[in-house]
Design a protein around this motif. Structure first.
Motif, PDB file in Angstrom:
ATOM      1  N   GLY A   1       0.816  -1.197   0.000  1.00 57.23           N
ATOM      2  CA  GLY A   1       0.000   0.000   0.000  1.00 57.23           C
ATOM      3  C   GLY A   1       0.859   1.259   0.000  1.00 57.23           C
ATOM      4  N   GLY A   2       0.218   2.382   0.216  1.00 56.38           N
ATOM      5  CA  GLY A   2       0.964   3.624   0.365  1.00 56.38           C
ATOM      6  C   GLY A   2       1.476   4.229  -0.924  1.00 56.38           C
ATOM      7  N   ALA A   3       0.925   3.813  -2.083  1.00 61.84           N
ATOM      8  CA  ALA A   3       1.416   4.350  -3.353  1.00 61.84           C
ATOM      9  C   ALA A   3       1.155   5.851  -3.457  1.00 61.84           C
ATOM     10  N   LEU A   4      -0.018   6.291  -3.025  1.00 61.92           N
ATOM     11  CA  LEU A   4      -0.342   7.712  -3.106  1.00 61.92           C
ATOM     12  C   LEU A   4       0.568   8.529  -2.185  1.00 61.92           C
ATOM     13  N   GLY A   5       0.831   7.993  -0.999  1.00 61.31           N
ATOM     14  CA  GLY A   5       1.744   8.672  -0.080  1.00 61.31           C
ATOM     15  C   GLY A   5       3.149   8.751  -0.656  1.00 61.31           C
ATOM     16  N   LEU A   6       3.570   7.680  -1.332  1.00 62.38           N
ATOM     17  CA  LEU A   6       4.887   7.670  -1.955  1.00 62.38           C
ATOM     18  C   LEU A   6       4.965   8.728  -3.060  1.00 62.38           C
ATOM     19  N   LEU A   7       3.916   8.821  -3.874  1.00 62.58           N
ATOM     20  CA  LEU A   7       3.876   9.840  -4.927  1.00 62.58           C
ATOM     21  C   LEU A   7       4.046  11.234  -4.331  1.00 62.58           C
ATOM     22  N   ALA A   8       3.324  11.494  -3.237  1.00 57.70           N
ATOM     23  CA  ALA A   8       3.400  12.809  -2.603  1.00 57.70           C
ATOM     24  C   ALA A   8       4.798  13.090  -2.057  1.00 57.70           C
ATOM     25  N   GLU A   9       5.410  12.087  -1.445  1.00 54.47           N
ATOM     26  CA  GLU A   9       6.759  12.266  -0.892  1.00 54.47           C
ATOM     27  C   GLU A   9       7.778  12.544  -1.998  1.00 54.47           C
ATOM     28  N   LEU A  10       7.679  11.789  -3.082  1.00 48.48           N
ATOM     29  CA  LEU A  10       8.620  11.969  -4.173  1.00 48.48           C
ATOM     30  C   LEU A  10       8.454  13.344  -4.821  1.00 48.48           C
ATOM     31  N   ARG A  11       7.211  13.762  -5.041  1.00 46.20           N
ATOM     32  CA  ARG A  11       6.980  15.077  -5.635  1.00 46.20           C
ATOM     33  C   ARG A  11       7.485  16.185  -4.718  1.00 46.20           C
ATOM     34  N   ALA A  12       7.289  16.024  -3.403  1.00 47.86           N
ATOM     35  CA  ALA A  12       7.768  17.031  -2.459  1.00 47.86           C
ATOM     36  C   ALA A  12       9.284  17.128  -2.480  1.00 47.86           C
ATOM     37  N   ASP A  13       9.933  16.028  -2.874  1.00 46.70           N
ATOM     38  CA  ASP A  13      11.388  16.018  -2.931  1.00 46.70           C
ATOM     39  C   ASP A  13      11.913  16.382  -4.323  1.00 46.70           C
ATOM     40  N   GLY A  14      11.022  16.824  -5.192  1.00 46.26           N
ATOM     41  CA  GLY A  14      11.450  17.333  -6.490  1.00 46.26           C
ATOM     42  C   GLY A  14      11.380  16.363  -7.656  1.00 46.26           C
ATOM     43  N   TRP A  15      10.872  15.157  -7.426  1.00 44.31           N
ATOM     44  CA  TRP A  15      10.773  14.173  -8.504  1.00 44.31           C
ATOM     45  C   TRP A  15       9.603  14.502  -9.425  1.00 44.31           C
ATOM     46  N   ARG A  16       9.716  14.114 -10.694  1.00 44.53           N
ATOM     47  CA  ARG A  16       8.557  14.044 -11.576  1.00 44.53           C
ATOM     48  C   ARG A  16       8.005  12.630 -11.467  1.00 44.53           C
ATOM     49  N   THR A  17       6.677  12.512 -11.410  1.00 41.53           N
ATOM     50  CA  THR A  17       6.083  11.215 -11.120  1.00 41.53           C
ATOM     51  C   THR A  17       4.960  10.879 -12.088  1.00 41.53           C
ATOM     52  N   VAL A  18       4.885   9.592 -12.443  1.00 45.95           N
ATOM     53  CA  VAL A  18       3.803   9.046 -13.254  1.00 45.95           C
ATOM     54  C   VAL A  18       3.173   7.914 -12.464  1.00 45.95           C
ATOM     55  N   ALA A  19       1.847   7.900 -12.392  1.00 48.58           N
ATOM     56  CA  ALA A  19       1.140   6.824 -11.699  1.00 48.58           C
ATOM     57  C   ALA A  19       0.633   5.814 -12.722  1.00 48.58           C
ATOM     58  N   VAL A  20       0.595   4.541 -12.320  1.00 48.22           N
ATOM     59  CA  VAL A  20       0.048   3.473 -13.156  1.00 48.22           C
ATOM     60  C   VAL A  20      -1.103   2.842 -12.383  1.00 48.22           C
ATOM     61  N   GLY A  21      -2.276   2.734 -13.016  1.00 48.15           N
ATOM     62  CA  GLY A  21      -3.422   2.194 -12.307  1.00 48.15           C
ATOM     63  C   GLY A  21      -4.532   1.783 -13.244  1.00 48.15           C
ATOM     64  N   PRO A  22      -5.714   1.508 -12.706  1.00 50.15           N
ATOM     65  CA  PRO A  22      -6.839   1.053 -13.529  1.00 50.15           C
ATOM     66  C   PRO A  22      -7.397   2.174 -14.396  1.00 50.15           C
ATOM     67  N   ASP A  23      -8.170   1.788 -15.393  1.00 50.72           N
ATOM     68  CA  ASP A  23      -8.814   2.757 -16.282  1.00 50.72           C
ATOM     69  C   ASP A  23     -10.020   3.334 -15.545  1.00 50.72           C
ATOM     70  N   ASP A  24      -9.714   4.244 -14.628  1.00 50.16           N
ATOM     71  CA  ASP A  24     -10.747   4.758 -13.721  1.00 50.16           C
ATOM     72  C   ASP A  24     -10.463   6.228 -13.409  1.00 50.16           C
TER      73      ASP A  24
END
Length: 214
Positions: A78-101
């Motif tokens: 779990g925690g994918a959304l939290g990880l995205l937020a942490e990485l973006r806060a640290d200056g990363w560009r991020t792409v999420a992979v998930g369902p067609d939703d």
């Protein structure tokens, strides 16, 4: 690469000709390896892999810096959304992979993802982020490293570098920014890995040359 792309502006990808260093985070070994291989074939530079959010954090905050993270939303811990937020806060560009939703895509955008890739093939369509929802993360600033490659520094890293430029010690920086001296040291170590130098004066010089600090 299979899948459709939900892509709000701006696109996370750099100008043509720039070879990205990418971290792929996915708990499915076969899917992760396939995506990493596709990215390498598409022209990415170094592609690193992580199988969980915790593994990704260890690699992201202690390993070589990467410009882009591709994170699957169905991580086993779990925690994918939290990880995205942490990485973006640290200056990363991020792409999420998930369902067609649409709901899942919007949650990823809110957490800081700059694009959304569906995990199953289908018709490509654009999903715009909800303008009433403010992303959880801030943006970083790009600085040319020793090797000339642009690196993304987080807002906190820029604050730390400005304090260094002003001649403050780690302890003084910590007091000013509300951090421990150890945390300041960790920030400086990460800045050093990103910029390719452990010399404080050279870090500051590179940041000044980029107009990030004064």
């Amino acid at each position: 690469m299979p899948g459709s792309l939900f892509a709000p502006a701006p696109q996370p990808f750099p100008e043509s000709g720039v070879r990205l260093s990418v971290l792929v985070v996915d708990g499915d070994d076969r899917r992760r390896e396939s995506l990493a291989r596709s990215l390498a074939e598409a022209g990415a530079g170094t592609v690193h892999e992580a199988s969980s959010a915790d593994d990704a954090r260890r690699r992201a905050f202690s390993g070589p810096p990467c410009e882009l993270a591709v994170v699957d939303l169905s991580l086993p811990d779990g925690g994918a959304l939290g990880l995205l937020a942490e990485l973006r806060a640290d200056g990363w560009r991020t792409v999420a992979v998930g369902p067609d939703d649409h709901t899942a895509a919007q949650a990823a955008f809110t957490a800081g993802a700059l694009a959304y890739l569906t995990s199953s093939s289908g018709i490509c369509r654009v999903v715009e982020p909800d303008p009433t929802v403010t992303p959880l993360t801030g943006s970083g600033t790009r600085v040319a490293a020793v090797d000339g490659a642009p690196r993304e520094l987080s807002q906190r890293e820029v604050q730390v570098l400005q304090q260094v430029a002003d001649g403050h010690s780690n302890s003084e920086i910590g007091t000013e920014l509300g951090l421990s001296a150890l945390t300041v040291k960790s920030h400086l170590s990460r800045i050093g890995r990103k910029l390719g130098t452990g010399d404080r004066a050279q870090m500051v010089a590179l940041a000044m040359r980029a107009g990030v600090v004064r």
